[in-house]
Write a protein that holds these residues in place. Structure first.
Motif, mmCIF file in Angstrom:
data_model
loop_
_atom_site.group_PDB
_atom_site.id
_atom_site.type_symbol
_atom_site.label_atom_id
_atom_site.label_comp_id
_atom_site.label_asym_id
_atom_site.label_seq_id
_atom_site.Cartn_x
_atom_site.Cartn_y
_atom_site.Cartn_z
ATOM 1 N N ILE A 104 73.423 2.511 2.093
ATOM 2 C CA ILE A 104 72.301 3.067 1.324
ATOM 3 C C ILE A 104 71.640 1.978 0.485
ATOM 4 N N GLU A 105 72.460 1.170 -0.152
ATOM 5 C CA GLU A 105 71.918 0.081 -0.978
ATOM 6 C C GLU A 105 71.094 -0.891 -0.138
ATOM 7 N N ALA A 106 71.598 -1.270 1.024
ATOM 8 C CA ALA A 106 70.873 -2.204 1.893
ATOM 9 C C ALA A 106 69.564 -1.593 2.387
ATOM 10 N N LEU A 107 69.570 -0.303 2.680
ATOM 11 C CA LEU A 107 68.362 0.366 3.149
ATOM 12 C C LEU A 107 67.333 0.505 2.026
ATOM 13 N N GLU A 108 67.791 0.873 0.843
ATOM 14 C CA GLU A 108 66.872 1.034 -0.285
ATOM 15 C C GLU A 108 66.215 -0.288 -0.670
ATOM 16 N N MET A 109 66.961 -1.367 -0.558
ATOM 17 C CA MET A 109 66.442 -2.683 -0.928
ATOM 18 C C MET A 109 65.633 -3.326 0.197
ATOM 19 N N GLY A 110 65.618 -2.691 1.378
ATOM 20 C CA GLY A 110 64.919 -3.277 2.510
ATOM 21 C C GLY A 110 65.628 -4.492 3.081
ATOM 22 N N ARG A 111 66.930 -4.607 2.810
ATOM 23 C CA ARG A 111 67.708 -5.746 3.320
ATOM 24 C C ARG A 111 67.861 -5.689 4.834
ATOM 25 N N GLU A 160 70.790 17.059 -0.452
ATOM 26 C CA GLU A 160 70.269 16.127 -1.448
ATOM 27 C C GLU A 160 70.701 14.681 -1.171
ATOM 28 N N HIS A 161 71.306 14.436 -0.034
ATOM 29 C CA HIS A 161 71.824 13.100 0.265
ATOM 30 C C HIS A 161 70.692 12.072 0.321
ATOM 31 N N PRO A 162 70.934 10.855 -0.195
ATOM 32 C CA PRO A 162 69.878 9.825 -0.193
ATOM 33 C C PRO A 162 69.308 9.504 1.185
ATOM 34 N N TYR A 163 70.096 9.680 2.241
ATOM 35 C CA TYR A 163 69.570 9.364 3.575
ATOM 36 C C TYR A 163 68.295 10.150 3.885
#
Length: 324
Positions: A239-246, A263-266
């Protein structure tokens, strides 16, 4: 008449086979308490939901549990074997279906299908077309497959001979890799490829396999496709890598918690495609899996052993329980 218990409805052709052979009953719900209550006294169990270990306590009539599909993680192997119960599955029959799904979601991520479709519908033609500036070709990319079983081999065939992609792989049995696949360690694979496809079974060794450290090794813009099992991936790190666009995106069909909470971030990430554990499910694959499971069940009821017996060490105990 033999009592056959299924955790879910089956394809009509499979249900017809089983109804002709015994008393088929389908669970009213797939939760452990319902399965324990409604499955009591069953001779055969067709498995499409996790079976609790307690199911195998005091089961004088239970001959076999047959997985509707390939993965055995829904069956408590040790508990079933200790009870003298045969374990069988239906391998390979849905591998082409899963492989097709892999390429459907890979292309959808590369072509920005999710945000394009949303904006086309909500904001109009020009807004949808604007996403083509970030769309990418599949041709010329390197695909890395982790787990070269039936699904992995089906993915390889489409990648290599359908799209002419370079394919590298990691497998427990490197010597079994098909011609045209180069073996890499997991660390080298995730840092080399443009598309990581997880096809491995869930085992103690693969739990957490795609860790925070390995996600950090992935190339900028790389894509992850998971059609194995949710716990293979460190969700927080992904999730962190996806949110940051990594990384470029992820297509996920399986999750550590299923159903995935609404409500999951995905669900809020444009670079994620979420599907509800259906990569291997079509009408045709359900027919193949259902008929395969029904055939194994009938074979056991007629006194034979499953073709795809997965705990052969239980046979001696089983024969004492049910003399031929």
């Amino acid at each position: 008449m033999s009592f056959i218990f299924s955790t879910h409805r089956l394809h009509p052709d499979a249900e017809a086979m089983l109804k002709a052979a015994g008393d088929l009953r389908v669970a009213s719900a797939p939760d452990p308490e319902t399965l324990l209550r409604e499955g009591e006294g069953a001779e055969i169990v067709i498995v499409r939901a996790p079976i609790p270990p307690a199911f195998f306590e005091n089961v004088p009539a239970l001959r076999a549990v047959v997985r509707h599909g390939a993965g055995l993680d829904m069956i408590p192997y040790d508990a079933a074997t200790a009870a003298g119960v045969l374990i069988a599955n239906v391998p390979a029959v849905n591998a082409p279906t899963v492989a097709e799904h892999v390429f459907m979601v890979t292309l959808a991520l590369l072509r920005q299908f999710r945000p394009m479709d949303r904006d086309l519908r909500n904001m109009g033609w020009s807004a949808g077309r604007a996403h083509c500036d970030r769309a990418l070709d599949l041709a010329g990319r390197i695909m890395g497959v982790i787990g070269m079983g039936n699904v992995g081999k089906a993915v390889f065939r489409i990648a290599k001979y359908g799209f002419q992609l370079e394919v590298v792989a990691n497998s427990r049995s490197p010597e079994s890799l098909p011609n045209g696949v180069r073996f890499l360690s997991v660390d080298d694979l995730v840092s080399t490829v443009d598309i990581v496809v997880l096809c491995c079974p869930l085992t103690p060794e693969t739990t957490g396999l795609l860790s925070r450290e390995r996600i950090a090794r992935m190339k900028p813009g790389a894509i992850l496709v998971n059609v194995s099992r949710g716990p293979v991936v460190d969700d927080g790190a992904l999730i962190e890598a996806l949110e940051m666009g990594r990384i470029g995106g992820a297509a996920l069909d399986v999750f550590s918690t299923q159903p995935l909470p609404s409500e999951h971030p995905y669900f809020r990430l444009d670079n994620v495609i979420v599907t509800p554990h259906l990569a291997g499910i079509t009408d045709q694959s359900m027919m193949r899996m259902g008929i395969g499971a029904a055939a194994e069940a009938i074979r056991v009821m007629e006194g034979g052993l499953p073709v795809n017996l997965r705990n052969p060490e239980v046979v001696e105990q089983y024969r004492r329980r049910f003399p031929a």
